[in-house]
Design a protein around this motif. Sequence first.
Motif, PDB file in Angstrom:
ATOM      1  N   ARG A  85       0.823  -1.217   0.000  1.00 46.39           N
ATOM      2  CA  ARG A  85       0.000   0.000   0.000  1.00 46.39           C
ATOM      3  C   ARG A  85       0.854   1.261   0.000  1.00 46.39           C
ATOM      4  O   ARG A  85       0.552   2.237  -0.691  1.00 46.39           O
ATOM      5  CB  ARG A  85      -0.931  -0.019   1.214  1.00 46.39           C
ATOM      6  CG  ARG A  85      -2.051  -1.043   1.089  1.00 46.39           C
ATOM      7  CD  ARG A  85      -2.851  -1.147   2.364  1.00 46.39           C
ATOM      8  NE  ARG A  85      -3.973  -2.064   2.204  1.00 46.39           N
ATOM      9  CZ  ARG A  85      -4.704  -2.536   3.218  1.00 46.39           C
ATOM     10  NH1 ARG A  85      -4.415  -2.168   4.463  1.00 46.39           N
ATOM     11  NH2 ARG A  85      -5.696  -3.370   2.991  1.00 46.39           N
ATOM     12  N   ALA A  87       2.279   1.910  -3.391  1.00 41.05           N
ATOM     13  CA  ALA A  87       1.291   2.534  -4.277  1.00 41.05           C
ATOM     14  C   ALA A  87       1.163   4.025  -3.976  1.00 41.05           C
ATOM     15  O   ALA A  87       0.991   4.845  -4.895  1.00 41.05           O
ATOM     16  CB  ALA A  87      -0.058   1.839  -4.129  1.00 41.05           C
ATOM     17  N   GLU A  88       1.270   4.392  -2.709  1.00 39.41           N
ATOM     18  CA  GLU A  88       1.200   5.811  -2.333  1.00 39.41           C
ATOM     19  C   GLU A  88       2.398   6.576  -2.887  1.00 39.41           C
ATOM     20  O   GLU A  88       2.266   7.743  -3.292  1.00 39.41           O
ATOM     21  CB  GLU A  88       1.147   5.947  -0.814  1.00 39.41           C
ATOM     22  CG  GLU A  88      -0.142   5.423  -0.201  1.00 39.41           C
ATOM     23  CD  GLU A  88      -0.054   5.316   1.314  1.00 39.41           C
ATOM     24  OE1 GLU A  88       0.905   5.879   1.896  1.00 39.41           O
ATOM     25  OE2 GLU A  88      -0.934   4.674   1.919  1.00 39.41           O
ATOM     26  N   ASP A 139       3.755   6.287  -5.607  1.00 36.16           N
ATOM     27  CA  ASP A 139       3.548   6.595  -7.021  1.00 36.16           C
ATOM     28  C   ASP A 139       2.814   7.911  -7.202  1.00 36.16           C
ATOM     29  O   ASP A 139       2.783   8.459  -8.305  1.00 36.16           O
ATOM     30  CB  ASP A 139       2.757   5.461  -7.686  1.00 36.16           C
ATOM     31  CG  ASP A 139       2.660   5.615  -9.184  1.00 36.16           C
ATOM     32  OD1 ASP A 139       3.690   5.946  -9.809  1.00 36.16           O
ATOM     33  OD2 ASP A 139       1.567   5.408  -9.742  1.00 36.16           O
ATOM     34  N   THR A 140       2.214   8.435  -6.148  1.00 31.43           N
ATOM     35  CA  THR A 140       1.446   9.677  -6.254  1.00 31.43           C
ATOM     36  C   THR A 140       2.186  10.867  -5.657  1.00 31.43           C
ATOM     37  O   THR A 140       1.624  11.968  -5.596  1.00 31.43           O
ATOM     38  CB  THR A 140       0.088   9.533  -5.544  1.00 31.43           C
ATOM     39  OG1 THR A 140       0.297   9.332  -4.134  1.00 31.43           O
ATOM     40  CG2 THR A 140      -0.689   8.348  -6.103  1.00 31.43           C
ATOM     41  N   ARG A 181       8.112   8.636  -6.465  1.00 31.04           N
ATOM     42  CA  ARG A 181       7.793   7.723  -7.571  1.00 31.04           C
ATOM     43  C   ARG A 181       9.043   7.068  -8.140  1.00 31.04           C
ATOM     44  O   ARG A 181       9.037   5.886  -8.502  1.00 31.04           O
ATOM     45  CB  ARG A 181       7.066   8.489  -8.665  1.00 31.04           C
ATOM     46  CG  ARG A 181       6.699   7.638  -9.875  1.00 31.04           C
ATOM     47  CD  ARG A 181       5.942   8.439 -10.909  1.00 31.04           C
ATOM     48  NE  ARG A 181       4.664   8.899 -10.386  1.00 31.04           N
ATOM     49  CZ  ARG A 181       4.374  10.181 -10.158  1.00 31.04           C
ATOM     50  NH1 ARG A 181       5.270  11.111 -10.411  1.00 31.04           N
ATOM     51  NH2 ARG A 181       3.197  10.514  -9.676  1.00 31.04           N
ATOM     52  N   SER A 236       3.950   5.600 -12.580  1.00 33.94           N
ATOM     53  CA  SER A 236       3.044   6.264 -13.502  1.00 33.94           C
ATOM     54  C   SER A 236       3.855   7.139 -14.437  1.00 33.94           C
ATOM     55  O   SER A 236       4.872   7.710 -14.054  1.00 33.94           O
ATOM     56  CB  SER A 236       2.032   7.121 -12.737  1.00 33.94           C
ATOM     57  OG  SER A 236       1.181   6.316 -11.957  1.00 33.94           O
ATOM     58  N   ALA A 269      -1.806   8.968 -13.186  1.00 39.56           N
ATOM     59  CA  ALA A 269      -1.597   8.509 -11.819  1.00 39.56           C
ATOM     60  C   ALA A 269      -2.173   7.115 -11.589  1.00 39.56           C
ATOM     61  O   ALA A 269      -2.898   6.568 -12.411  1.00 39.56           O
ATOM     62  CB  ALA A 269      -2.228   9.498 -10.844  1.00 39.56           C
ATOM     63  N   ASP A 270      -1.815   6.575 -10.427  1.00 42.85           N
ATOM     64  CA  ASP A 270      -2.374   5.322  -9.916  1.00 42.85           C
ATOM     65  C   ASP A 270      -1.957   4.094 -10.715  1.00 42.85           C
ATOM     66  O   ASP A 270      -2.609   3.063 -10.648  1.00 42.85           O
ATOM     67  CB  ASP A 270      -3.907   5.374  -9.850  1.00 42.85           C
ATOM     68  CG  ASP A 270      -4.409   6.461  -8.918  1.00 42.85           C
ATOM     69  OD1 ASP A 270      -3.691   6.752  -7.942  1.00 42.85           O
ATOM     70  OD2 ASP A 270      -5.487   7.017  -9.164  1.00 42.85           O
ATOM     71  N   ARG A 271      -0.876   4.174 -11.463  1.00 35.61           N
ATOM     72  CA  ARG A 271      -0.397   2.996 -12.175  1.00 35.61           C
ATOM     73  C   ARG A 271       0.000   1.910 -11.186  1.00 35.61           C
ATOM     74  O   ARG A 271      -0.363   0.743 -11.345  1.00 35.61           O
ATOM     75  CB  ARG A 271       0.794   3.370 -13.060  1.00 35.61           C
ATOM     76  CG  ARG A 271       1.423   2.180 -13.783  1.00 35.61           C
ATOM     77  CD  ARG A 271       2.601   2.637 -14.640  1.00 35.61           C
ATOM     78  NE  ARG A 271       3.275   1.521 -15.270  1.00 35.61           N
ATOM     79  CZ  ARG A 271       2.926   0.984 -16.424  1.00 35.61           C
ATOM     80  NH1 ARG A 271       1.877   1.460 -17.066  1.00 35.61           N
ATOM     81  NH2 ARG A 271       3.597  -0.025 -16.940  1.00 35.61           N
ATOM     82  N   ALA A 302      -0.939   1.496  -8.052  1.00 38.88           N
ATOM     83  CA  ALA A 302      -2.101   0.960  -7.338  1.00 38.88           C
ATOM     84  C   ALA A 302      -2.834  -0.071  -8.172  1.00 38.88           C
ATOM     85  O   ALA A 302      -3.271  -1.110  -7.666  1.00 38.88           O
ATOM     86  CB  ALA A 302      -3.040   2.100  -6.949  1.00 38.88           C
ATOM     87  N   ALA A 303      -2.967   0.205  -9.466  1.00 39.08           N
ATOM     88  CA  ALA A 303      -3.677  -0.729 -10.345  1.00 39.08           C
ATOM     89  C   ALA A 303      -2.893  -2.010 -10.556  1.00 39.08           C
ATOM     90  O   ALA A 303      -3.453  -3.113 -10.518  1.00 39.08           O
ATOM     91  CB  ALA A 303      -3.960  -0.055 -11.685  1.00 39.08           C
TER      92      ALA A 303
END
Length: 374
Positions: free
Chosen positions: A99, A102-103, A105-106, A110, A119, A128-130, A132-133
């Motif tokens: 988790r 993933a954070e 990346d924002t 990154r 991302s 964004a959110d690459r 997380a996905a």
Amino acid sequence: MNDAGLSNSPSARRFDATDEQLSAELKKWTGASPALHPVGELLDRHWEAAFSYARLCTDGERAAGMLTTAAFTRLFGETLRQNGPTAAWRPHLLVTVRRIAAEWDTDGRRDLLHPTLRSEGDGDGVIADRAAALMLPPVNRRMLSRAFQRLPESARCLLWHVEVEAEPLAVPAGLLGLEEDGARGELSRSRERLREECLQVHRELATDDECQRYHRLLDVTCRRGGVDVDPDLRTHLDGCRHCTHTADQLLQFEGLLGAALADGILGWAAAAYVEIRVAGHGESGDPAGKKPRGYAGEAFTDGSFAAASAGAGARPATRGRLRSGLVSRIGARFGDLPGAAAPAGPGSRPRPASTPAPADARAPRRTWTRTSAP
């Protein structure tokens, strides 16, 4: 013993306190003195595994150390607020690593992630959110994921350490304060409870009356290994993705539960993580198995990564010094530190070394025999 991370192998020693007792000790911490004992012991037990997974999410050892430290800090803070893990520290910690990655990346961190997870920018900004996905568990394993989260923490601990990480039963037994014979019985009950929860999730998510009608037959057929499938059931499966996914996940209980459970809980790089752990808890030659260097305390700065830059060229610390530094910083200060939530200042971090992409090949698993793709 290998030099992966800062822990002694849990299988090589006995535990004077269970993970739940250490968590209870943390919950009582008032800040009057450093919480060195529970913090240091939990680091000893779980750092190596968390670092191995963090290494698969990041672009180098330094970034992996920062990510691992941030995950521990977050869980220590949650424990202080009475909502952290108790007996199931290992899976909870690994999910926290995912988790936080993933954070990253924002925000300004990154570039510390594995290149595949970053991302990418376009003409108008950042897509964004690459991360997380990409890091989410696959759709055909999310029923297992939901079922696993419904289990008591003791059951999660047993299943994760034995099924996923292939550790001796003595390891989770020690973490839970159980005798091996008692742990063996609890493990069997935990497997059955997980299966029952999978069926319950299936019932709850089924939107078609026909799914409910074939529920019992699907259960019995999977217990027989998926052979001699009733023709009507097969016809239903040919047109129902929901029941097909259920059948596939139920069939994993026939000797393939560990790989499927790792997929369902971790998602990203689950197969690579399992391979590292099963191969010898960091002794497989993967970069995750190397001793982390020069990042002790980096997640406990003001968020500028200045400490990381300063330590970039430092020689590897000894195991004792690394553990001492982390325990001192976390044990004395974790209650009021920004930890994983602190944003990073732009332009102040070093470029980490590149790392090979996690293995794409997943552990072989038994699948439902079908006449057409779902």
